[in-house]
Design a protein around this motif. Structure first.
Motif, PDB file in Angstrom:
ATOM      1  N   ARG A   3      40.713  36.475  44.854  1.00  0.00           N
ATOM      2  CA  ARG A   3      41.774  35.675  45.450  1.00  0.00           C
ATOM      3  C   ARG A   3      43.131  36.259  45.071  1.00  0.00           C
ATOM      4  NH1 ARG A   3      42.745  29.203  44.654  1.00  0.00           N
ATOM      5  NH2 ARG A   3      43.890  28.914  46.592  1.00  0.00           N
ATOM      6  N   PHE A   4      44.015  36.310  46.034  1.00  0.00           N
ATOM      7  CA  PHE A   4      45.387  36.810  45.919  1.00  0.00           C
ATOM      8  C   PHE A   4      45.482  38.332  45.891  1.00  0.00           C
ATOM      9  CE2 PHE A   4      45.436  32.607  43.736  1.00  0.00           C
ATOM     10  CZ  PHE A   4      46.003  31.906  44.788  1.00  0.00           C
ATOM     11  N   HIS A   5      44.363  39.030  46.106  1.00  0.00           N
ATOM     12  CA  HIS A   5      44.443  40.484  46.264  1.00  0.00           C
ATOM     13  C   HIS A   5      44.902  40.794  47.682  1.00  0.00           C
ATOM     14  CE1 HIS A   5      41.756  41.991  42.745  1.00  0.00           C
ATOM     15  NE2 HIS A   5      42.847  41.374  42.346  1.00  0.00           N
ATOM     16  N   VAL A   6      45.611  41.892  47.815  1.00  0.00           N
ATOM     17  CA  VAL A   6      46.139  42.327  49.107  1.00  0.00           C
ATOM     18  C   VAL A   6      45.357  43.553  49.563  1.00  0.00           C
ATOM     19  CG1 VAL A   6      48.167  43.229  50.312  1.00  0.00           C
ATOM     20  CG2 VAL A   6      48.434  41.417  48.604  1.00  0.00           C
ATOM     21  N   TYR A   7      44.923  43.525  50.815  1.00  0.00           N
ATOM     22  CA  TYR A   7      44.142  44.618  51.402  1.00  0.00           C
ATOM     23  C   TYR A   7      44.804  45.103  52.685  1.00  0.00           C
ATOM     24  CZ  TYR A   7      40.520  42.761  48.353  1.00  0.00           C
ATOM     25  OH  TYR A   7      39.823  42.324  47.257  1.00  0.00           O
ATOM     26  N   ARG A   8      44.590  46.363  52.999  1.00  0.00           N
ATOM     27  CA  ARG A   8      44.958  46.896  54.307  1.00  0.00           C
ATOM     28  C   ARG A   8      43.726  46.746  55.193  1.00  0.00           C
ATOM     29  NH1 ARG A   8      49.102  49.674  55.202  1.00  0.00           N
ATOM     30  NH2 ARG A   8      49.231  50.529  53.097  1.00  0.00           N
ATOM     31  N   LEU A   9      43.910  46.253  56.402  1.00  0.00           N
ATOM     32  CA  LEU A   9      42.785  46.162  57.330  1.00  0.00           C
ATOM     33  C   LEU A   9      42.354  47.565  57.745  1.00  0.00           C
ATOM     34  CD1 LEU A   9      43.794  43.155  59.613  1.00  0.00           C
ATOM     35  CD2 LEU A   9      42.300  43.160  57.600  1.00  0.00           C
ATOM     36  N   LYS A  10      41.071  47.744  57.930  1.00  0.00           N
ATOM     37  CA  LYS A  10      40.528  49.071  58.249  1.00  0.00           C
ATOM     38  C   LYS A  10      41.043  49.629  59.572  1.00  0.00           C
ATOM     39  CE  LYS A  10      36.238  48.842  55.636  1.00  0.00           C
ATOM     40  NZ  LYS A  10      34.771  48.768  55.719  1.00  0.00           N
ATOM     41  N   GLN A  11      41.184  48.799  60.575  1.00  0.00           N
ATOM     42  CA  GLN A  11      41.525  49.291  61.909  1.00  0.00           C
ATOM     43  C   GLN A  11      43.014  49.212  62.239  1.00  0.00           C
ATOM     44  OE1 GLN A  11      39.182  50.841  63.692  1.00  0.00           O
ATOM     45  NE2 GLN A  11      37.777  50.420  62.018  1.00  0.00           N
ATOM     46  N   SER A  12      43.861  48.946  61.224  1.00  0.00           N
ATOM     47  CA  SER A  12      45.301  48.854  61.491  1.00  0.00           C
ATOM     48  C   SER A  12      46.070  49.079  60.192  1.00  0.00           C
ATOM     49  CB  SER A  12      45.647  47.486  62.088  1.00  0.00           C
ATOM     50  OG  SER A  12      45.582  46.484  61.102  1.00  0.00           O
ATOM     51  N   GLU A  13      47.363  48.990  60.303  1.00  0.00           N
ATOM     52  CA  GLU A  13      48.222  49.109  59.119  1.00  0.00           C
ATOM     53  C   GLU A  13      48.544  47.731  58.532  1.00  0.00           C
ATOM     54  OE1 GLU A  13      49.342  51.974  57.517  1.00  0.00           O
ATOM     55  OE2 GLU A  13      47.734  52.749  58.776  1.00  0.00           O
ATOM     56  N   THR A  14      47.966  46.683  59.103  1.00  0.00           N
ATOM     57  CA  THR A  14      48.245  45.311  58.671  1.00  0.00           C
ATOM     58  C   THR A  14      47.753  45.074  57.253  1.00  0.00           C
ATOM     59  OG1 THR A  14      48.041  44.543  60.950  1.00  0.00           O
ATOM     60  CG2 THR A  14      47.861  42.877  59.226  1.00  0.00           C
ATOM     61  N   LEU A  15      48.619  44.443  56.458  1.00  0.00           N
ATOM     62  CA  LEU A  15      48.225  43.991  55.125  1.00  0.00           C
ATOM     63  C   LEU A  15      47.890  42.511  55.200  1.00  0.00           C
ATOM     64  CD1 LEU A  15      50.956  45.629  52.832  1.00  0.00           C
ATOM     65  CD2 LEU A  15      48.726  46.537  53.507  1.00  0.00           C
ATOM     66  N   VAL A  16      46.860  42.108  54.461  1.00  0.00           N
ATOM     67  CA  VAL A  16      46.477  40.700  54.391  1.00  0.00           C
ATOM     68  C   VAL A  16      46.258  40.311  52.936  1.00  0.00           C
ATOM     69  CG1 VAL A  16      45.438  40.631  56.690  1.00  0.00           C
ATOM     70  CG2 VAL A  16      44.009  41.171  54.716  1.00  0.00           C
ATOM     71  N   ILE A  17      46.486  39.043  52.656  1.00  0.00           N
ATOM     72  CA  ILE A  17      46.210  38.511  51.326  1.00  0.00           C
ATOM     73  C   ILE A  17      44.972  37.631  51.410  1.00  0.00           C
ATOM     74  CG2 ILE A  17      47.855  36.613  51.668  1.00  0.00           C
ATOM     75  CD1 ILE A  17      48.282  36.673  48.593  1.00  0.00           C
ATOM     76  N   ASP A  18      44.074  37.821  50.477  1.00  0.00           N
ATOM     77  CA  ASP A  18      42.848  37.019  50.385  1.00  0.00           C
ATOM     78  C   ASP A  18      43.209  35.673  49.775  1.00  0.00           C
ATOM     79  OD1 ASP A  18      40.378  35.904  49.774  1.00  0.00           O
ATOM     80  OD2 ASP A  18      39.571  37.713  48.845  1.00  0.00           O
ATOM     81  N   LEU A  19      42.979  34.600  50.524  1.00  0.00           N
ATOM     82  CA  LEU A  19      43.309  33.247  50.074  1.00  0.00           C
ATOM     83  C   LEU A  19      42.093  32.462  49.607  1.00  0.00           C
ATOM     84  CD1 LEU A  19      45.748  32.291  52.968  1.00  0.00           C
ATOM     85  CD2 LEU A  19      46.359  33.050  50.659  1.00  0.00           C
ATOM     86  N   GLN A  20      40.913  33.020  49.766  1.00  0.00           N
ATOM     87  CA  GLN A  20      39.669  32.282  49.548  1.00  0.00           C
ATOM     88  C   GLN A  20      39.264  32.277  48.072  1.00  0.00           C
ATOM     89  OE1 GLN A  20      36.782  32.748  52.675  1.00  0.00           O
ATOM     90  NE2 GLN A  20      35.200  33.119  51.153  1.00  0.00           N
ATOM     91  N   ALA A  21      38.794  31.150  47.615  1.00  0.00           N
ATOM     92  CA  ALA A  21      38.330  31.003  46.235  1.00  0.00           C
ATOM     93  C   ALA A  21      37.127  31.908  45.973  1.00  0.00           C
ATOM     94  CB  ALA A  21      37.955  29.551  45.955  1.00  0.00           C
ATOM     95  N   GLY A  22      37.078  32.478  44.796  1.00  0.00           N
ATOM     96  CA  GLY A  22      35.982  33.356  44.408  1.00  0.00           C
ATOM     97  C   GLY A  22      34.625  32.686  44.423  1.00  0.00           C
ATOM     98  N   LEU A  23      34.614  31.382  44.359  1.00  0.00           N
ATOM     99  CA  LEU A  23      33.368  30.617  44.413  1.00  0.00           C
ATOM    100  C   LEU A  23      32.558  30.960  45.662  1.00  0.00           C
ATOM    101  CD1 LEU A  23      31.653  28.218  43.298  1.00  0.00           C
ATOM    102  CD2 LEU A  23      33.125  26.714  44.635  1.00  0.00           C
TER     103      LEU A  23
END
Length: 99
Positions: A3-23
């Motif tokens: 949670r709260f890690h930032v990733y680049r999407l594979k098919q674009s330059e878009t960055l996203v933040i993971d909001l989902q609980a590790g559970l």
């Protein structure tokens, strides 16, 4: 996934933040919100769209655009916004509760 890690999407330059609980790491999807470069967005609601910095660049967390995506769409880990946890959680609460 964290949670709260930032990733680049594979098919674009878009960055996203993971909001989902590790559970819920066993799921094949993650709830994410895109990070929009701050200069590219004209109007933000401070309570809904927190500003963050990744590698010296200013971004707005577009909580209003959050979505569930397949884990397979996530590319490289770009950063960790755990230190902004309170601000990001407050924004998601605001999106669902209105306060």
């Amino acid at each position: 996934m964290a949670r709260f890690h930032v990733y680049r999407l594979k098919q674009s330059e878009t960055l996203v933040i993971d909001l989902q609980a590790g559970l819920f790491d066993a799921l094949k999807t993650r709830i994410v919100a895109p990070l929009i470069p701050a200069p590219d967005i004209d109007h933000v609601m401070a309570g809904l769209n927190p500003r963050v910095t990744i590698n010296g660049e200013a971004y707005v967390v577009a909580i209003h655009l959050m979505a569930a995506i397949s884990v397979s769409e996530l590319g490289a880990l770009i950063g960790d916004l755990s230190h902004q946890r309170d601000k990001i959680v407050a924004a998601t609460d605001f999106a669902f509760q209105g306060f």
